[in-house]
Design a protein around this motif. Sequence first.
Motif, PDB file in Angstrom:
ATOM      1  N   UNK A  29      12.896  11.671  51.920  1.00  0.00           N
ATOM      2  CA  UNK A  29      13.564  12.031  50.672  1.00  0.00           C
ATOM      3  C   UNK A  29      14.833  11.200  50.460  1.00  0.00           C
ATOM      4  N   UNK A  30      15.615  11.035  51.502  1.00  0.00           N
ATOM      5  CA  UNK A  30      16.852  10.263  51.358  1.00  0.00           C
ATOM      6  C   UNK A  30      16.567   8.785  51.137  1.00  0.00           C
ATOM      7  N   UNK A  31      15.548   8.268  51.782  1.00  0.00           N
ATOM      8  CA  UNK A  31      15.177   6.862  51.548  1.00  0.00           C
ATOM      9  C   UNK A  31      14.661   6.661  50.123  1.00  0.00           C
ATOM     10  N   UNK A  32      13.826   7.589  49.637  1.00  0.00           N
ATOM     11  CA  UNK A  32      13.347   7.501  48.254  1.00  0.00           C
ATOM     12  C   UNK A  32      14.502   7.625  47.268  1.00  0.00           C
ATOM     13  N   UNK A  33      15.416   8.534  47.537  1.00  0.00           N
ATOM     14  CA  UNK A  33      16.575   8.705  46.660  1.00  0.00           C
ATOM     15  C   UNK A  33      17.400   7.424  46.612  1.00  0.00           C
ATOM     16  N   UNK A  34      17.588   6.830  47.763  1.00  0.00           N
ATOM     17  CA  UNK A  34      18.358   5.586  47.833  1.00  0.00           C
ATOM     18  C   UNK A  34      17.682   4.495  47.001  1.00  0.00           C
ATOM     19  N   UNK A  35      16.365   4.370  47.122  1.00  0.00           N
ATOM     20  CA  UNK A  35      15.659   3.335  46.366  1.00  0.00           C
ATOM     21  C   UNK A  35      15.635   3.646  44.868  1.00  0.00           C
ATOM     22  N   UNK A  36      15.891   4.919  44.497  1.00  0.00           N
ATOM     23  CA  UNK A  36      15.955   5.307  43.088  1.00  0.00           C
ATOM     24  C   UNK A  36      17.373   5.181  42.530  1.00  0.00           C
ATOM     25  N   UNK A  37      18.303   4.653  43.320  1.00  0.00           N
ATOM     26  CA  UNK A  37      19.666   4.427  42.849  1.00  0.00           C
ATOM     27  C   UNK A  37      20.668   5.497  43.221  1.00  0.00           C
ATOM     28  N   UNK A  38      20.218   6.554  43.899  1.00  0.00           N
ATOM     29  CA  UNK A  38      21.135   7.586  44.384  1.00  0.00           C
ATOM     30  C   UNK A  38      21.769   7.071  45.671  1.00  0.00           C
ATOM     31  N   UNK A  39      23.012   7.440  45.921  1.00  0.00           N
ATOM     32  CA  UNK A  39      23.696   7.006  47.140  1.00  0.00           C
ATOM     33  C   UNK A  39      23.976   8.208  48.036  1.00  0.00           C
ATOM     34  N   UNK A  40      22.935   8.701  48.729  1.00  0.00           N
ATOM     35  CA  UNK A  40      23.124   9.898  49.545  1.00  0.00           C
ATOM     36  C   UNK A  40      23.904   9.622  50.825  1.00  0.00           C
ATOM     37  N   UNK A  41      24.562  10.656  51.307  1.00  0.00           N
ATOM     38  CA  UNK A  41      25.206  10.657  52.613  1.00  0.00           C
ATOM     39  C   UNK A  41      24.656  11.871  53.363  1.00  0.00           C
ATOM     40  N   UNK A  42      24.518  11.767  54.664  1.00  0.00           N
ATOM     41  CA  UNK A  42      23.924  12.864  55.427  1.00  0.00           C
ATOM     42  C   UNK A  42      24.883  13.390  56.485  1.00  0.00           C
ATOM     43  N   UNK A  43      24.924  14.702  56.580  1.00  0.00           N
ATOM     44  CA  UNK A  43      25.638  15.398  57.635  1.00  0.00           C
ATOM     45  C   UNK A  43      24.547  16.034  58.484  1.00  0.00           C
ATOM     46  N   UNK A  44      24.411  15.566  59.724  1.00  0.00           N
ATOM     47  CA  UNK A  44      23.263  15.936  60.555  1.00  0.00           C
ATOM     48  C   UNK A  44      23.712  16.732  61.779  1.00  0.00           C
ATOM     49  N   UNK A  45      23.187  17.959  61.906  1.00  0.00           N
ATOM     50  CA  UNK A  45      23.393  18.728  63.122  1.00  0.00           C
ATOM     51  C   UNK A  45      22.571  18.102  64.235  1.00  0.00           C
ATOM     52  N   UNK A  46      23.151  17.992  65.406  1.00  0.00           N
ATOM     53  CA  UNK A  46      22.505  17.228  66.478  1.00  0.00           C
ATOM     54  C   UNK A  46      21.193  17.818  66.989  1.00  0.00           C
ATOM     55  N   UNK A  47      20.941  19.099  66.779  1.00  0.00           N
ATOM     56  CA  UNK A  47      19.664  19.687  67.178  1.00  0.00           C
ATOM     57  C   UNK A  47      19.523  19.908  68.672  1.00  0.00           C
ATOM     58  N   UNK A  48      20.449  20.651  69.246  1.00  0.00           N
ATOM     59  CA  UNK A  48      20.366  20.949  70.677  1.00  0.00           C
ATOM     60  C   UNK A  48      19.177  21.838  70.977  1.00  0.00           C
ATOM     61  N   UNK A  49      18.561  21.753  72.118  1.00  0.00           N
ATOM     62  CA  UNK A  49      19.031  21.056  73.306  1.00  0.00           C
ATOM     63  C   UNK A  49      18.512  19.620  73.425  1.00  0.00           C
TER      64      UNK A  49
END
Length: 91
Positions: A29-49
């Motif tokens: 979704x973020x890659x498609x958004x980027x190619x559509x001209x949107x400039x997304x930024x992501x805040x990613x939880x590390x996903x322990x463990x």
Amino acid sequence: MARTAVELLQGAGEPWIATLSNSATVREALRLAQSAGVKPCALVGEGRPLLEGRALAAALATSGIPAWVVVDAALPPLLPPPACCGSAPTR
């Protein structure tokens, strides 16, 4: 699902997307958004463990999408309250 996310992000400027762990759908979704001209930024939880979120952040960064990794417990306080709930509770 990824195309629907792109439709929702259209016109959002530089939206911040928060996610937990590693998700192929979020990545696409973020890659498609980027190619559509949107400039997304992501805040990613590390996903322990297993720290799967680090892999997602690396993949996004390789695609030119800014990504920040945070420990899982730090993710909720960084998010704004939902629009339906008004202001955040006082602490």
